[in-house]
Write a protein that holds these residues in place. Structure first.
Motif, PDB file in Angstrom:
ATOM      1  N   ILE A  57     -16.230  21.482  55.884  1.00  0.00           N
ATOM      2  CA  ILE A  57     -14.856  20.997  55.961  1.00  0.00           C
ATOM      3  C   ILE A  57     -14.309  21.372  57.330  1.00  0.00           C
ATOM      4  O   ILE A  57     -14.388  22.536  57.745  1.00  0.00           O
ATOM      5  CB  ILE A  57     -13.979  21.610  54.853  1.00  0.00           C
ATOM      6  CG1 ILE A  57     -14.578  21.310  53.474  1.00  0.00           C
ATOM      7  CG2 ILE A  57     -12.550  21.077  54.943  1.00  0.00           C
ATOM      8  CD1 ILE A  57     -13.866  22.022  52.330  1.00  0.00           C
ATOM      9  N   ILE A  58     -13.749  20.381  58.040  1.00  0.00           N
ATOM     10  CA  ILE A  58     -13.224  20.605  59.384  1.00  0.00           C
ATOM     11  C   ILE A  58     -11.744  20.263  59.410  1.00  0.00           C
ATOM     12  O   ILE A  58     -11.347  19.154  59.039  1.00  0.00           O
ATOM     13  CB  ILE A  58     -13.976  19.764  60.425  1.00  0.00           C
ATOM     14  CG1 ILE A  58     -15.482  20.066  60.388  1.00  0.00           C
ATOM     15  CG2 ILE A  58     -13.418  20.010  61.826  1.00  0.00           C
ATOM     16  CD1 ILE A  58     -16.308  19.153  61.285  1.00  0.00           C
ATOM     17  N   LYS A  59     -10.946  21.213  59.841  1.00  0.00           N
ATOM     18  CA  LYS A  59      -9.505  20.994  60.050  1.00  0.00           C
ATOM     19  C   LYS A  59      -9.162  21.560  61.420  1.00  0.00           C
ATOM     20  O   LYS A  59      -9.285  22.757  61.668  1.00  0.00           O
ATOM     21  CB  LYS A  59      -8.678  21.693  58.968  1.00  0.00           C
ATOM     22  CG  LYS A  59      -7.167  21.566  59.164  1.00  0.00           C
ATOM     23  CD  LYS A  59      -6.714  20.126  58.966  1.00  0.00           C
ATOM     24  CE  LYS A  59      -5.185  20.022  59.045  1.00  0.00           C
ATOM     25  NZ  LYS A  59      -4.688  20.182  60.446  1.00  0.00           N
ATOM     26  N   GLY A  86      -2.948  17.618  51.113  1.00  0.00           N
ATOM     27  CA  GLY A  86      -2.066  16.739  51.874  1.00  0.00           C
ATOM     28  C   GLY A  86      -2.407  16.636  53.351  1.00  0.00           C
ATOM     29  O   GLY A  86      -1.760  15.873  54.082  1.00  0.00           O
ATOM     30  N   GLU A  87      -3.421  17.371  53.801  1.00  0.00           N
ATOM     31  CA  GLU A  87      -3.794  17.362  55.211  1.00  0.00           C
ATOM     32  C   GLU A  87      -4.925  16.353  55.474  1.00  0.00           C
ATOM     33  O   GLU A  87      -5.681  15.993  54.582  1.00  0.00           O
ATOM     34  CB  GLU A  87      -4.265  18.756  55.655  1.00  0.00           C
ATOM     35  CG  GLU A  87      -3.207  19.843  55.557  1.00  0.00           C
ATOM     36  CD  GLU A  87      -2.158  19.717  56.649  1.00  0.00           C
ATOM     37  OE1 GLU A  87      -2.366  18.950  57.606  1.00  0.00           O
ATOM     38  OE2 GLU A  87      -1.126  20.412  56.542  1.00  0.00           O
ATOM     39  N   SER A 128     -11.287  21.401  42.754  1.00  0.00           N
ATOM     40  CA  SER A 128     -11.479  19.955  42.830  1.00  0.00           C
ATOM     41  C   SER A 128     -10.907  19.468  44.162  1.00  0.00           C
ATOM     42  O   SER A 128      -9.733  19.727  44.457  1.00  0.00           O
ATOM     43  CB  SER A 128     -10.785  19.247  41.668  1.00  0.00           C
ATOM     44  OG  SER A 128     -10.906  17.844  41.791  1.00  0.00           O
ATOM     45  N   LEU A 129     -11.742  18.803  44.942  1.00  0.00           N
ATOM     46  CA  LEU A 129     -11.332  18.287  46.247  1.00  0.00           C
ATOM     47  C   LEU A 129     -11.566  16.786  46.281  1.00  0.00           C
ATOM     48  O   LEU A 129     -12.697  16.327  46.093  1.00  0.00           O
ATOM     49  CB  LEU A 129     -12.138  18.974  47.364  1.00  0.00           C
ATOM     50  CG  LEU A 129     -11.958  18.435  48.789  1.00  0.00           C
ATOM     51  CD1 LEU A 129     -10.523  18.653  49.273  1.00  0.00           C
ATOM     52  CD2 LEU A 129     -12.942  19.104  49.748  1.00  0.00           C
ATOM     53  N   GLU A 130     -10.503  16.019  46.488  1.00  0.00           N
ATOM     54  CA  GLU A 130     -10.611  14.565  46.592  1.00  0.00           C
ATOM     55  C   GLU A 130     -10.093  14.130  47.966  1.00  0.00           C
ATOM     56  O   GLU A 130      -9.098  14.663  48.458  1.00  0.00           O
ATOM     57  CB  GLU A 130      -9.818  13.869  45.483  1.00  0.00           C
ATOM     58  CG  GLU A 130     -10.324  14.201  44.079  1.00  0.00           C
ATOM     59  CD  GLU A 130      -9.632  13.383  43.007  1.00  0.00           C
ATOM     60  OE1 GLU A 130      -8.974  12.373  43.361  1.00  0.00           O
ATOM     61  OE2 GLU A 130      -9.745  13.744  41.816  1.00  0.00           O
ATOM     62  N   ILE A 131     -10.790  13.148  48.547  1.00  0.00           N
ATOM     63  CA  ILE A 131     -10.425  12.653  49.873  1.00  0.00           C
ATOM     64  C   ILE A 131     -10.188  11.156  49.804  1.00  0.00           C
ATOM     65  O   ILE A 131     -11.045  10.401  49.328  1.00  0.00           O
ATOM     66  CB  ILE A 131     -11.533  12.926  50.915  1.00  0.00           C
ATOM     67  CG1 ILE A 131     -12.031  14.373  50.834  1.00  0.00           C
ATOM     68  CG2 ILE A 131     -11.042  12.593  52.321  1.00  0.00           C
ATOM     69  CD1 ILE A 131     -11.030  15.390  51.237  1.00  0.00           C
ATOM     70  N   GLU A 141     -13.460  11.067  57.141  1.00  0.00           N
ATOM     71  CA  GLU A 141     -12.136  11.589  57.488  1.00  0.00           C
ATOM     72  C   GLU A 141     -11.077  10.964  56.594  1.00  0.00           C
ATOM     73  O   GLU A 141     -11.095   9.748  56.349  1.00  0.00           O
ATOM     74  CB  GLU A 141     -11.814  11.314  58.950  1.00  0.00           C
ATOM     75  CG  GLU A 141     -10.514  11.938  59.429  1.00  0.00           C
ATOM     76  CD  GLU A 141     -10.324  11.811  60.930  1.00  0.00           C
ATOM     77  OE1 GLU A 141      -9.526  12.563  61.506  1.00  0.00           O
ATOM     78  OE2 GLU A 141     -10.988  10.945  61.539  1.00  0.00           O
ATOM     79  N   GLY A 142     -10.157  11.786  56.106  1.00  0.00           N
ATOM     80  CA  GLY A 142      -9.094  11.247  55.273  1.00  0.00           C
ATOM     81  C   GLY A 142      -8.167  12.337  54.768  1.00  0.00           C
ATOM     82  O   GLY A 142      -8.268  13.509  55.147  1.00  0.00           O
TER      83      GLY A 142
END
Length: 216
Positions: free
Chosen positions: A6-8, A89-90, A122-125, A105-106
């Protein structure tokens, strides 16, 4: 351990190697085609205008879903939950271990549930339709007033490259002619189709063509 990176911004973390999370669910749905049909009086069936505007198929966003499990001390699990909640939200980038040269990306949506020594994430994109190459492809050539034919190989979908020239250059691509003064340009109508594209260039100085491959 299998998972995703995961990249932020400039921060990157791997769910398995860095956090010891067990990946329970991985769903990477294909993007939905943006179909456009119209009913024409007196015509059998519907008229398909899906490619009418661009000549290419266009797509809606794609959905990515991941679920992770962690076991440990409650305070440690809460720290991991806080880390993921910051993504909610990011706009983030995701690199799947199965396609390590590309990223999605999203916008992220995160749900965490900590029950004593058990944490479920839970991670949704809501992601762009294409996965993009981590590296930008660069093709550079020096012009000396002779006509040069430059072959660009693009294995992804059609993409508009960035063109940088140090002096005045004339280029012909896809039967379109452009005269460029020294500078950097992105021309929306100038596309590199899937496969090989021949660019004819004349002038002087250095011509640099850059693009990022993207695939479904």
């Amino acid at each position: 351990m299998r998972g995703i990176t995961i990249i932020k911004d400039s921060n990157r973390i791997h769910t398995g190697d860095d956090l010891d999370l067990v990946q329970e669910v991985k769903e990477i749905d294909p993007p939905t085609i943006q179909s456009y049909f119209v009913e024409v009086p007196g015509r059998n069936g519907l008229l398909n205008l899906t490619k009418g505007l661009t000549g290419d198929v266009t797509y809606k966003n794609r959905s990515l879903k991941f679920q992770y499990l962690a076991i440990g001390k409650r305070e440690d699990l809460l720290d991991i939950a806080d880390l993921f909640n910051r993504y909610h939200g990011e706009i983030i980038k995701i690199i799947d271990d199965d396609t390590p040269d590309y990223y999605y990306e999203g916008e992220a949506s995160v749900t965490t549930n900590c029950d004593n020594t058990l944490l479920t994430i839970s991670l949704e994109i809501d992601a762009d339709p294409f996965r993009k190459n981590l590296e930008i492809t660069t093709v550079s050539t020096t012009l000396n007033n002779d006509v040069k034919h430059i072959i660009i190989n693009n294995q992804g979908v059609s993409v508009s490259p960035t063109i940088e020239v140090t002096k005045e250059v004339n280029i012909i691509i896809n039967d379109n002619t452009y005269t460029l003064n020294a500078g950097k340009y992105t021309i929306s109508k100038l596309e590199l189709k899937t496969g090989s594209t021949v660019i004819q260039a004349s002038g002087s100085g250095v011509l640099k063509i850059q693009y990022r491959e993207a695939r479904l």
